[in-house]
Scaffold this active site. Structure first.
Site, PDB file in Angstrom:
ATOM      1  CG  ASN A  77       3.735  -7.252  -4.938  1.00 60.53           C
ATOM      2  OD1 ASN A  77       4.138  -8.353  -4.588  1.00 60.53           O
ATOM      3  ND2 ASN A  77       2.679  -6.666  -4.393  1.00 60.53           N
ATOM      4  CG  ASN A 164       7.781   1.151   1.209  1.00 58.66           C
ATOM      5  OD1 ASN A 164       8.260   0.263   1.889  1.00 58.66           O
ATOM      6  ND2 ASN A 164       6.881   0.910   0.290  1.00 58.66           N
ATOM      7  CG  HIS A 166       4.832  -0.689   5.183  1.00 60.93           C
ATOM      8  ND1 HIS A 166       3.901  -0.954   4.211  1.00 60.93           N
ATOM      9  CD2 HIS A 166       6.038  -0.638   4.548  1.00 60.93           C
ATOM     10  CE1 HIS A 166       4.507  -1.087   3.043  1.00 60.93           C
ATOM     11  NE2 HIS A 166       5.804  -0.887   3.217  1.00 60.93           N
ATOM     12  NE  ARG A 216       4.513   6.549   0.528  1.00 59.67           N
ATOM     13  CZ  ARG A 216       5.807   6.696   0.808  1.00 59.67           C
ATOM     14  NH1 ARG A 216       6.192   7.608   1.683  1.00 59.67           N
ATOM     15  NH2 ARG A 216       6.717   5.928   0.241  1.00 59.67           N
ATOM     16  CB  CYS A 224       1.377  -3.990  -0.480  1.00 64.26           C
ATOM     17  SG  CYS A 224       2.691  -2.829  -0.066  1.00 64.26           S
TER      18      CYS A 224
HETATM   19  N1  LIG Z   1       2.953  -2.113  -3.936  1.00 68.05           N
HETATM   20  C1  LIG Z   1       4.262  -1.910  -3.484  1.00 68.05           C
HETATM   21  C2  LIG Z   1       4.552  -0.636  -2.748  1.00 68.05           C
HETATM   22  C3  LIG Z   1       4.520   0.567  -3.698  1.00 68.05           C
HETATM   23  C4  LIG Z   1       4.916   1.845  -3.034  1.00 68.05           C
HETATM   24  C5  LIG Z   1       3.916   2.368  -2.030  1.00 68.05           C
HETATM   25  N2  LIG Z   1       2.671   2.717  -2.642  1.00 68.05           N
HETATM   26  C6  LIG Z   1       4.533   3.564  -1.289  1.00 68.05           C
HETATM   27  O1  LIG Z   1       4.184   4.724  -1.602  1.00 68.05           O
HETATM   28  O2  LIG Z   1       5.367   3.340  -0.422  1.00 68.05           O
HETATM   29  C7  LIG Z   1       4.887  -3.144  -2.891  1.00 68.05           C
HETATM   30  O3  LIG Z   1       4.590  -4.240  -3.418  1.00 68.05           O
HETATM   31  O4  LIG Z   1       5.718  -3.054  -1.999  1.00 68.05           O
END
Ligand SMILES: N[C@@H](CCC[C@H](N)C(=O)O)C(=O)O
Length: 280
Positions: A77, A164, A166, A216, A224
């Site tokens: 996002n 990142n 998931h 996270r 997200c």
């Molecule tokens: N809200 C985001 C992801 C932001 C990073 C996440 N909190 C992390 O630590 O990997 C998105 O829209 O992808």
């Protein structure tokens, strides 16, 4: 010194955007980001995003601090919001509707669409345990429907990195998941050495799923983008979803495609400017 910022959101996942194009060092520290993100004592946001000079020949670099001050590799996002912010900053000087953005999770390419939405080439999903990272399987194996113990229950999780990490669980009724209670336990589970984002998915049909997320470094958010992409990939890997689907989040829908042609993931959704201000 005062720093100007603009607040944006993508489906209620909200960010403080800072024009950092004149330096490769973020204008504020992670500790300051924590204060600015505070919804009672600060501006209030899920993270702070910096538009930095491009590295490795790319147009720009994006860096982001989560609301807890940690630095994730990517934000779906957020990168749509960044593209809208850059278009605003460039104004009439803008040469293209596409940007190549260097992130810690690889190069991403957001494109401003004529209907105001932003479509992002999110790159290739990473599926091997060592890439996520997780110790749920040997480094060179995928993690698909692997059992994990959380809060005294066994959950079958599928892990996907979109830059990142998931961890995705398919459930019958996403509204019934006690996210606030179990989210932190997934995030900090010892099988995730860099912690993890956690998504719960209810498959309504092969091309329409409902999602709730524990992020996270940010906790419960309204949406997200990387999580929606990772969840669609997990839906395909487990045979539940088609390669194109609408992911319905508490903040609204995202349109996700995992292309059969180039194996890349494409995400389409909004990016809205909320207000501008100055931080003393
Ligand atoms: N809200 C985001 C992801 C932001 C990073 C996440 N909190 C992390 O630590 O990997 C998105 O829209 O992808």
């Amino acid at each position: 010194m005062a720093i100007e910022f603009t607040k944006y959101h993508g489906l209620g996942n909200d960010f403080i955007l800072i024009d950092n194009r004149s330096s490769s060092t973020p204008a504020i520290t992670p500790e300051q980001a924590i204060k600015l993100c505070d919804r009672h004592f600060g501006i209030g946001a899920d993270g702070v995003i910096f538009a930095l000079p491009g590295e490795n020949g790319n147009d720009y670099t994006m860096r982001i601090f989560n609301s807890d001050g940690s630095e994730p590799e990517m934000c779906g996002n957020g990168i749509r919001c960044l593209a809208a912010f850059l278009a605003d900053l460039e104004g009439t000087q803008r040469k293209s509707d596409k940007y190549a953005i260097h992130t810690l999770g690889g190069v991403m390419t957001p494109q401003l669409m004529s209907d105001g939405q932003v479509k992002v080439d999110m790159g290739l999903p990473r599926l091997l345990a060592g890439e996520i990272p997780t110790t749920l399987a040997p480094d060179d194996e995928k993690v698909i429907a692997q059992p994990i113990q959380v809060a005294g229950k066994t959950w079958d999780v599928t892990c996907v990195s979109m830059g990142n990490p998931h961890c995705i669980t398919f459930v019958e009724d996403v509204a019934a998941i006690p996210l606030e209670a179990i989210g932190p336990q997934f995030e900090n589970h010892p099988v995730f050495p860099r912690r993890t984002n956690t998504e719960f998915i209810e498959v309504v049909s092969r091309d329409y799923v409902k999602m709730r997320v524990w992020e996270r470094g940010a906790g419960i958010t309204l949406a997200c983008g990387t999580g929606a992409c990772a969840s669609l990939v997990a839906g395909v890997l487990t045979g539940r979803c088609d390669r194109t689907a609408t992911v319905e989040l508490p903040g609204g829908p995202l349109y996700i495609e995992w292309s059969e042609v180039d194996r890349r993931v494409y995400m389409t959704g909004p990016a809205e400017r909320v207000f501008t201000g100055k931080i003393d």
